[in-house]
Motif scaffolding. Structure first.
Motif, PDB file in Angstrom:
ATOM      1  N   SER A 132       0.839  -1.200   0.000  1.00  0.00           N
ATOM      2  CA  SER A 132       0.000   0.000   0.000  1.00  0.00           C
ATOM      3  C   SER A 132       0.871   1.246   0.000  1.00  0.00           C
ATOM      4  N   LEU A 133       0.651   2.144  -0.971  1.00  0.00           N
ATOM      5  CA  LEU A 133       1.384   3.403  -0.996  1.00  0.00           C
ATOM      6  C   LEU A 133       1.076   4.212   0.253  1.00  0.00           C
ATOM      7  N   LYS A 134      -0.195   4.250   0.674  1.00  0.00           N
ATOM      8  CA  LYS A 134      -0.578   5.023   1.844  1.00  0.00           C
ATOM      9  C   LYS A 134       0.174   4.543   3.080  1.00  0.00           C
ATOM     10  N   ALA A 135       0.220   3.234   3.282  1.00  0.00           N
ATOM     11  CA  ALA A 135       0.912   2.683   4.450  1.00  0.00           C
ATOM     12  C   ALA A 135       2.419   2.938   4.353  1.00  0.00           C
ATOM     13  N   LEU A 136       2.969   2.803   3.151  1.00  0.00           N
ATOM     14  CA  LEU A 136       4.401   3.021   2.962  1.00  0.00           C
ATOM     15  C   LEU A 136       4.763   4.476   3.235  1.00  0.00           C
ATOM     16  N   PHE A 137       3.941   5.399   2.749  1.00  0.00           N
ATOM     17  CA  PHE A 137       4.224   6.821   2.957  1.00  0.00           C
ATOM     18  C   PHE A 137       4.061   7.190   4.427  1.00  0.00           C
ATOM     19  N   GLU A 138       3.055   6.648   5.084  1.00  0.00           N
ATOM     20  CA  GLU A 138       2.870   6.908   6.518  1.00  0.00           C
ATOM     21  C   GLU A 138       4.082   6.416   7.309  1.00  0.00           C
ATOM     22  N   LEU A 139       4.656   5.307   6.886  1.00  0.00           N
ATOM     23  CA  LEU A 139       5.873   4.785   7.520  1.00  0.00           C
ATOM     24  C   LEU A 139       7.025   5.767   7.337  1.00  0.00           C
ATOM     25  N   LEU A 140       7.158   6.299   6.131  1.00  0.00           N
ATOM     26  CA  LEU A 140       8.200   7.290   5.867  1.00  0.00           C
ATOM     27  C   LEU A 140       8.015   8.516   6.748  1.00  0.00           C
ATOM     28  N   VAL A 141       6.776   9.002   6.865  1.00  0.00           N
ATOM     29  CA  VAL A 141       6.494  10.185   7.680  1.00  0.00           C
ATOM     30  C   VAL A 141       6.834   9.922   9.145  1.00  0.00           C
ATOM     31  N   ARG A 142       6.493   8.749   9.644  1.00  0.00           N
ATOM     32  CA  ARG A 142       6.799   8.426  11.046  1.00  0.00           C
ATOM     33  C   ARG A 142       8.302   8.442  11.290  1.00  0.00           C
ATOM     34  N   CYS A 143       9.046   7.833  10.392  1.00  0.00           N
ATOM     35  CA  CYS A 143      10.498   7.772  10.565  1.00  0.00           C
ATOM     36  C   CYS A 143      11.129   9.156  10.435  1.00  0.00           C
ATOM     37  N   ALA A 144      10.638   9.947   9.494  1.00  0.00           N
ATOM     38  CA  ALA A 144      11.172  11.299   9.319  1.00  0.00           C
ATOM     39  C   ALA A 144      10.827  12.174  10.518  1.00  0.00           C
ATOM     40  N   THR A 145       9.629  11.987  11.084  1.00  0.00           N
ATOM     41  CA  THR A 145       9.223  12.757  12.262  1.00  0.00           C
ATOM     42  C   THR A 145      10.152  12.470  13.434  1.00  0.00           C
ATOM     43  N   GLU A 146      10.579  11.229  13.564  1.00  0.00           N
ATOM     44  CA  GLU A 146      11.523  10.876  14.622  1.00  0.00           C
ATOM     45  C   GLU A 146      12.874  11.570  14.427  1.00  0.00           C
ATOM     46  N   GLU A 147      13.171  11.956  13.197  1.00  0.00           N
ATOM     47  CA  GLU A 147      14.393  12.697  12.904  1.00  0.00           C
ATOM     48  C   GLU A 147      14.189  14.203  13.076  1.00  0.00           C
ATOM     49  N   GLY A 148      12.943  14.611  13.376  1.00  0.00           N
ATOM     50  CA  GLY A 148      12.639  16.023  13.565  1.00  0.00           C
ATOM     51  C   GLY A 148      12.076  16.707  12.335  1.00  0.00           C
ATOM     52  N   PHE A 149      11.735  15.924  11.296  1.00  0.00           N
ATOM     53  CA  PHE A 149      11.243  16.497  10.034  1.00  0.00           C
ATOM     54  C   PHE A 149       9.922  15.824   9.667  1.00  0.00           C
ATOM     55  N   SER A 150       8.850  16.410  10.165  1.00  0.00           N
ATOM     56  CA  SER A 150       7.535  15.776  10.057  1.00  0.00           C
ATOM     57  C   SER A 150       6.784  16.120   8.782  1.00  0.00           C
TER      58      SER A 150
END
Length: 242
Positions: free
Chosen positions: A16-34
């Motif tokens: 799922s693109l939606k699930a994959l992108f949400e995963l990217l957003v979560r990981c980037a948010t942990e880096e401080g870039f939401s």
């Protein structure tokens, strides 16, 4: 490194693109870039989130900025979109004005994005088969964010996401390998246009009239089957003629 392994493991389990992108957003948010966006610059991705028009594939931005960006078609003047094909490596938005003579409308997009909460952004150019160019952009709502400090991790996340996306949306063949022959004067005009120069400025540089520059640019656009200068520049770079 553990976070990257975790991303890869989770990405391998979704179609799922939606699930994959949400995963990217979560990981980037942990880096401080939401604030994150993924776009396809010189082709239309076969799989995209329906609420976003091309060239965007998936976006997580503040709602007001998202609405304004798409209603006003800011992708046509966004310096990040315009300059990504000219970079081989990740680049910081704050450094764009240091390397290019940005037009007033380009500066306006960056200023409005900053006011909307996309501060200290960075973008990762991504290159696929047949000369395709995509980009993942990250920004932080914090004034104190330092993308340079996180550039390695964010670059790795973008590349992993791009690879995983390719697994769930394999590209189809198109005419990216077609040959286009531009004259030396057309190439000269295109190169200066890629640097953000106007027809008048290009004319001064090349010692020709503004009308002559427009003539050569229109010829180049016709040969490249492009409806705008930016599209022509991106296509020329994709076809390796610029």
């Amino acid at each position: 490194m553990e976070r990257l392994f975790s991303f890869t493991e989770c990405a391998n389990q979704t179609r799922s693109l939606k699930a994959l992108f949400e995963l990217l957003v979560r990981c980037a948010t942990e880096e401080g870039f939401s604030e994150v966006a993924y776009g396809a610059l010189n082709f239309v991705e076969p799989l995209r989130l329906a609420e976003y028009p091309p060239p965007t594939v998936a976006v997580k931005w503040p709602a007001d900025w998202c609405d304004r960006y798409f209603k006003r078609k800011y992708h046509t003047i966004d310096p990040v979109v315009r300059r990504t094909p000219m970079h081989k490596r990740p680049f910081l938005w704050d450094h764009l004005a240091d390397h290019y003579q940005l037009q007033p409308d380009e500066r306006r997009v960056l200023d409005e994005a900053r006011e909307a909460g996309l501060k200290h952004g960075m973008s990762v150019p991504l290159f696929g088969p047949l000369g395709r160019i995509s980009v993942v952009s990250f920004a932080s709502p914090s004034d104190d964010a330092d993308p340079q400090d996180r550039i390695g991790h964010l670059n790795a996340l973008a590349c992993l996401f791009h690879t995983a996306y390719g697994e769930i949306a394999p590209p189809s063949n198109n005419d990216c390998d077609r040959k286009v022959a531009l004259s030396q004067r057309e190439l000269s005009c295109m190169r200066w246009a890629a640097e953000g120069k106007s027809s008048w400025e290009i004319g001064r540089i090349l010692g020709v009239s503004e009308n002559t520059v427009n003539f050569h640019m229109k010829n180049a656009m016709r040969k490249l089957d492009a409806t705008s200068r930016i599209q022509a520049i991106v296509t020329a770079i994709r076809l390796d003629v610029l």
